[in-house]
Design an enzyme around this catalytic site. Sequence first.
Site, PDB file in Angstrom:
ATOM      1  N   THR A 132      48.106  29.294  40.725  1.00  0.00           N
ATOM      2  CA  THR A 132      48.015  27.853  40.971  1.00  0.00           C
ATOM      3  C   THR A 132      49.384  27.199  41.149  1.00  0.00           C
ATOM      4  O   THR A 132      50.386  27.700  40.618  1.00  0.00           O
ATOM      5  CB  THR A 132      47.286  27.192  39.773  1.00  0.00           C
ATOM      6  OG1 THR A 132      47.375  25.783  39.882  1.00  0.00           O
ATOM      7  CG2 THR A 132      47.905  27.587  38.438  1.00  0.00           C
ATOM      8  N   ASP A 133      49.401  26.052  41.828  1.00  0.00           N
ATOM      9  CA  ASP A 133      50.655  25.291  41.955  1.00  0.00           C
ATOM     10  C   ASP A 133      51.051  24.644  40.621  1.00  0.00           C
ATOM     11  O   ASP A 133      52.199  24.216  40.449  1.00  0.00           O
ATOM     12  CB  ASP A 133      50.543  24.226  43.056  1.00  0.00           C
ATOM     13  CG  ASP A 133      49.414  23.216  42.850  1.00  0.00           C
ATOM     14  OD1 ASP A 133      48.685  23.316  41.841  1.00  0.00           O
ATOM     15  OD2 ASP A 133      49.262  22.317  43.706  1.00  0.00           O
ATOM     16  N   GLU A 134      50.094  24.567  39.668  1.00  0.00           N
ATOM     17  CA  GLU A 134      50.399  23.877  38.397  1.00  0.00           C
ATOM     18  C   GLU A 134      51.485  24.581  37.598  1.00  0.00           C
ATOM     19  O   GLU A 134      52.065  23.989  36.681  1.00  0.00           O
ATOM     20  CB  GLU A 134      49.139  23.754  37.529  1.00  0.00           C
ATOM     21  CG  GLU A 134      48.059  22.965  38.220  1.00  0.00           C
ATOM     22  CD  GLU A 134      46.995  22.413  37.280  1.00  0.00           C
ATOM     23  OE1 GLU A 134      47.198  22.429  36.054  1.00  0.00           O
ATOM     24  OE2 GLU A 134      45.974  21.959  37.793  1.00  0.00           O
ATOM     25  N   TYR A 158      46.426  25.448  30.174  1.00  0.00           N
ATOM     26  CA  TYR A 158      45.929  26.177  31.353  1.00  0.00           C
ATOM     27  C   TYR A 158      47.100  26.677  32.200  1.00  0.00           C
ATOM     28  O   TYR A 158      47.196  27.878  32.498  1.00  0.00           O
ATOM     29  CB  TYR A 158      45.014  25.276  32.194  1.00  0.00           C
ATOM     30  CG  TYR A 158      44.805  25.800  33.608  1.00  0.00           C
ATOM     31  CD1 TYR A 158      44.086  26.967  33.831  1.00  0.00           C
ATOM     32  CD2 TYR A 158      45.350  25.132  34.717  1.00  0.00           C
ATOM     33  CE1 TYR A 158      43.909  27.473  35.131  1.00  0.00           C
ATOM     34  CE2 TYR A 158      45.182  25.626  36.000  1.00  0.00           C
ATOM     35  CZ  TYR A 158      44.463  26.792  36.205  1.00  0.00           C
ATOM     36  OH  TYR A 158      44.302  27.286  37.490  1.00  0.00           O
ATOM     37  N   LYS A 162      48.417  30.525  33.070  1.00  0.00           N
ATOM     38  CA  LYS A 162      48.528  31.062  34.430  1.00  0.00           C
ATOM     39  C   LYS A 162      49.970  31.496  34.705  1.00  0.00           C
ATOM     40  O   LYS A 162      50.213  32.524  35.341  1.00  0.00           O
ATOM     41  CB  LYS A 162      48.075  30.020  35.463  1.00  0.00           C
ATOM     42  CG  LYS A 162      46.604  29.702  35.471  1.00  0.00           C
ATOM     43  CD  LYS A 162      45.699  30.867  35.819  1.00  0.00           C
ATOM     44  CE  LYS A 162      45.778  31.292  37.273  1.00  0.00           C
ATOM     45  NZ  LYS A 162      44.751  32.324  37.614  1.00  0.00           N
TER      46      LYS A 162
HETATM   47  P1  NAD Z   1      36.009  28.937  38.145  1.00  0.00           P
HETATM   48  O1  NAD Z   1      36.214  28.445  36.759  1.00  0.00           O
HETATM   49  O2  NAD Z   1      35.037  28.246  39.049  1.00  0.00           O
HETATM   50  O3  NAD Z   1      35.552  30.479  38.111  1.00  0.00           O
HETATM   51  C1  NAD Z   1      36.133  31.416  37.264  1.00  0.00           C
HETATM   52  C2  NAD Z   1      35.230  32.651  37.262  1.00  0.00           C
HETATM   53  O4  NAD Z   1      35.840  33.631  36.393  1.00  0.00           O
HETATM   54  C3  NAD Z   1      33.828  32.390  36.710  1.00  0.00           C
HETATM   55  O5  NAD Z   1      32.868  32.995  37.533  1.00  0.00           O
HETATM   56  C4  NAD Z   1      33.842  33.026  35.328  1.00  0.00           C
HETATM   57  O6  NAD Z   1      32.571  33.501  34.913  1.00  0.00           O
HETATM   58  C5  NAD Z   1      34.833  34.167  35.536  1.00  0.00           C
HETATM   59  N1  NAD Z   1      35.474  34.592  34.283  1.00  0.00           N
HETATM   60  C6  NAD Z   1      36.039  33.798  33.334  1.00  0.00           C
HETATM   61  N2  NAD Z   1      36.502  34.552  32.315  1.00  0.00           N
HETATM   62  C7  NAD Z   1      36.242  35.847  32.649  1.00  0.00           C
HETATM   63  C8  NAD Z   1      36.486  37.095  32.005  1.00  0.00           C
HETATM   64  N3  NAD Z   1      37.098  37.148  30.826  1.00  0.00           N
HETATM   65  N4  NAD Z   1      36.105  38.219  32.635  1.00  0.00           N
HETATM   66  C9  NAD Z   1      35.478  38.172  33.839  1.00  0.00           C
HETATM   67  N5  NAD Z   1      35.202  37.022  34.484  1.00  0.00           N
HETATM   68  C10 NAD Z   1      35.572  35.874  33.896  1.00  0.00           C
HETATM   69  O7  NAD Z   1      37.451  28.987  38.781  1.00  0.00           O
HETATM   70  P2  NAD Z   1      37.917  28.722  40.286  1.00  0.00           P
HETATM   71  O8  NAD Z   1      38.143  27.286  40.460  1.00  0.00           O
HETATM   72  O9  NAD Z   1      37.029  29.457  41.196  1.00  0.00           O
HETATM   73  O10 NAD Z   1      39.359  29.429  40.239  1.00  0.00           O
HETATM   74  C11 NAD Z   1      39.502  30.803  40.570  1.00  0.00           C
HETATM   75  C12 NAD Z   1      40.963  31.190  40.419  1.00  0.00           C
HETATM   76  O11 NAD Z   1      41.765  30.384  41.270  1.00  0.00           O
HETATM   77  C13 NAD Z   1      41.518  30.993  39.008  1.00  0.00           C
HETATM   78  O12 NAD Z   1      42.379  32.061  38.718  1.00  0.00           O
HETATM   79  C14 NAD Z   1      42.284  29.682  39.092  1.00  0.00           C
HETATM   80  O13 NAD Z   1      43.338  29.646  38.172  1.00  0.00           O
HETATM   81  C15 NAD Z   1      42.784  29.736  40.516  1.00  0.00           C
HETATM   82  N6  NAD Z   1      43.004  28.432  41.152  1.00  0.00           N
HETATM   83  C16 NAD Z   1      42.011  27.498  41.203  1.00  0.00           C
HETATM   84  C17 NAD Z   1      42.226  26.299  41.870  1.00  0.00           C
HETATM   85  C18 NAD Z   1      41.159  25.231  41.977  1.00  0.00           C
HETATM   86  O14 NAD Z   1      41.434  24.150  42.486  1.00  0.00           O
HETATM   87  N7  NAD Z   1      39.945  25.474  41.548  1.00  0.00           N
HETATM   88  C19 NAD Z   1      43.467  26.045  42.448  1.00  0.00           C
HETATM   89  C20 NAD Z   1      44.472  27.003  42.327  1.00  0.00           C
HETATM   90  C21 NAD Z   1      44.221  28.205  41.705  1.00  0.00           C
HETATM   91  O1  DAU Z   2      46.439  22.315  41.342  1.00  0.00           O
HETATM   92  C1  DAU Z   2      45.575  23.398  41.232  1.00  0.00           C
HETATM   93  C2  DAU Z   2      44.638  23.191  40.066  1.00  0.00           C
HETATM   94  O2  DAU Z   2      43.724  22.175  40.453  1.00  0.00           O
HETATM   95  C3  DAU Z   2      43.888  24.447  39.651  1.00  0.00           C
HETATM   96  O3  DAU Z   2      44.813  25.414  39.203  1.00  0.00           O
HETATM   97  C4  DAU Z   2      42.867  24.146  38.555  1.00  0.00           C
HETATM   98  O4  DAU Z   2      42.111  25.309  38.270  1.00  0.00           O
HETATM   99  C5  DAU Z   2      41.959  23.050  39.045  1.00  0.00           C
HETATM  100  O5  DAU Z   2      41.058  22.687  38.014  1.00  0.00           O
HETATM  101  C6  DAU Z   2      42.753  21.835  39.497  1.00  0.00           C
HETATM  102  O6  DAU Z   2      43.388  21.177  38.366  1.00  0.00           O
HETATM  103  P1  DAU Z   2      43.411  19.576  38.230  1.00  0.00           P
HETATM  104  O7  DAU Z   2      43.595  19.220  36.828  1.00  0.00           O
HETATM  105  O8  DAU Z   2      44.334  18.981  39.249  1.00  0.00           O
HETATM  106  O9  DAU Z   2      41.904  19.277  38.740  1.00  0.00           O
HETATM  107  P2  DAU Z   2      40.790  18.255  38.222  1.00  0.00           P
HETATM  108  O10 DAU Z   2      39.707  18.259  39.245  1.00  0.00           O
HETATM  109  O11 DAU Z   2      40.416  18.496  36.815  1.00  0.00           O
HETATM  110  O12 DAU Z   2      41.553  16.860  38.313  1.00  0.00           O
HETATM  111  C7  DAU Z   2      42.080  16.384  39.535  1.00  0.00           C
HETATM  112  C8  DAU Z   2      42.733  15.049  39.245  1.00  0.00           C
HETATM  113  O13 DAU Z   2      41.728  14.099  38.910  1.00  0.00           O
HETATM  114  C9  DAU Z   2      43.684  15.079  38.065  1.00  0.00           C
HETATM  115  O14 DAU Z   2      44.778  14.213  38.330  1.00  0.00           O
HETATM  116  C10 DAU Z   2      42.850  14.534  36.907  1.00  0.00           C
HETATM  117  C11 DAU Z   2      41.924  13.552  37.599  1.00  0.00           C
HETATM  118  N1  DAU Z   2      40.586  13.393  36.983  1.00  0.00           N
HETATM  119  C12 DAU Z   2      39.850  14.516  36.716  1.00  0.00           C
HETATM  120  C13 DAU Z   2      38.610  14.406  36.131  1.00  0.00           C
HETATM  121  C14 DAU Z   2      37.789  15.634  35.808  1.00  0.00           C
HETATM  122  C15 DAU Z   2      40.091  12.133  36.739  1.00  0.00           C
HETATM  123  O15 DAU Z   2      40.758  11.114  37.015  1.00  0.00           O
HETATM  124  N2  DAU Z   2      38.848  12.018  36.167  1.00  0.00           N
HETATM  125  C16 DAU Z   2      38.088  13.097  35.841  1.00  0.00           C
HETATM  126  O16 DAU Z   2      36.965  12.912  35.301  1.00  0.00           O
END
Ligand code: NAD
Ligand code: DAU
Length: 352
Positions: A132-134, A158, A162
């Site tokens: 992630t970019d975080e 989180y 990562k």
């Molecule tokens: P998600 O939470 O939707 O899915 C995670 C999946 O991993 C789920 O299916 C869960 O059952 C599985 N999992 C969790 N713990 C596990 C374990 N111990 N063993 C096996 N499986 C397990 O997440 P996502 O949003 O699809 O993110 C996927 C990946 O991309 C993550 O590594 C996350 O850090 C990264 N990522 C997500 C975002 C985003 O915006 N969602 C952005 C950047 C990077």
């Molecule tokens: O940047 C990549 C990341 O983006 C991933 O690595 C994470 O897995 C993914 O969850 C996401 O993280 P964020 O914290 O940015 O996503 P989230 O959707 O939780 O929140 C997006 C923005 O919205 C953040 O500034 C918080 C705000 N927010 C979120 C929720 C859930 C609100 O204002 N209200 C809310 O109820």
Amino acid sequence: MILVTGGAGFIGSNFVLDWIKTVGTPVLNIDALTYAGNVANLASLKNDARHHFERCDILDRPAMAALLKTHHPRAIIHFAAESHVDRSIHGPGAFVQTNVVGTFNLLEEARAYWNDLTGDEKKNFRFLHVSTDEVYGSLSPTDPAFSETTPYAPNSPYSASKAASDHLVRAYHHTYGLPTLTTNCSNNYGPLQFPEKLIPLVIHNALQAKALPIYGDGKNIRDWLYVGDHCSGIRAVLEKGRLGETYNIGGNSEKNNLEVVKAICAILDTHHPQGAPHEKLITFVKDRPGHDQRYAIDARKISQELQWSPQEKFETGLAKTVTWYLDHSDWVKGVTSGAYRQWLDVNYDDRQ
Ligand code: NAD
Ligand code: DAU
């Protein structure tokens, strides 16, 4: 065959569906099915022999070793993680377990497996870590975007977990020569996202005429990447990425949270006029502790080296996403069970 971890989650399941459609070779999908994993995401592959699903925790090392031995994958694409920042604030332990210890386990088993390969199989094996970019921390509105050389400065449990996993991946390449690749991408959105993250949560709440909770002043900025573009970016890195390198993947779509929520409301006003104007549901609530101000991605490396760029514009991607949720109320019903409602109590009750 490729091995995908976390392939029942949001991005993982989009990646598996996209892979079967575009590449068409078999996928071994390993997922522990936590609250975020959902086999219904993969329903369209039910009778497809190219998709093999195993419910398995990456913390279970003997099981990982056995699966590698039996299925003999040419690559591991590692998505499995605890992924929600707010949950990491309420309960960081699971994040350290899955994201740090789980990634370590997988690296160890991948190293043992790769050591036993020979010839082209060994040369062509890849371990692609999805991150992630975080990990780069938070930007001010005028800072330059994150590049691959931006120092790590994670701010939440989180992002710290990562970051730790990224460092392990880097070390396994540097020390053991494991053929790794790492991608760091921005906020994904699109179909099949669990409604705890901003975009699906707002769509879900708006359809029930519930408050749309905006943390703080709503000015925090994220870069939004359509999930289909993330999948093609990962495929490009897997195919052509240089070993040991990291590649940032972004959507060229910086928006503040208020802009995102208002854009969703406008789409809903057209496609679901009951309850319009949906903007009236916007409610400012207590901020997230340690809330990062801004993320932005400089994606020149992947664009110049691998000729990848995002194809979806935020406006069209968001419209597709809202429409998908409107057309898939059964999917939403299936994932918003008792456990989901408990989470809403934990995260939102003391924000009013
Ligand atoms: P998600 O939470 O939707 O899915 C995670 C999946 O991993 C789920 O299916 C869960 O059952 C599985 N999992 C969790 N713990 C596990 C374990 N111990 N063993 C096996 N499986 C397990 O997440 P996502 O949003 O699809 O993110 C996927 C990946 O991309 C993550 O590594 C996350 O850090 C990264 N990522 C997500 C975002 C985003 O915006 N969602 C952005 C950047 C990077
Ligand atoms: O940047 C990549 C990341 O983006 C991933 O690595 C994470 O897995 C993914 O969850 C996401 O993280 P964020 O914290 O940015 O996503 P989230 O959707 O939780 O929140 C997006 C923005 O919205 C953040 O500034 C918080 C705000 N927010 C979120 C929720 C859930 C609100 O204002 N209200 C809310 O109820």
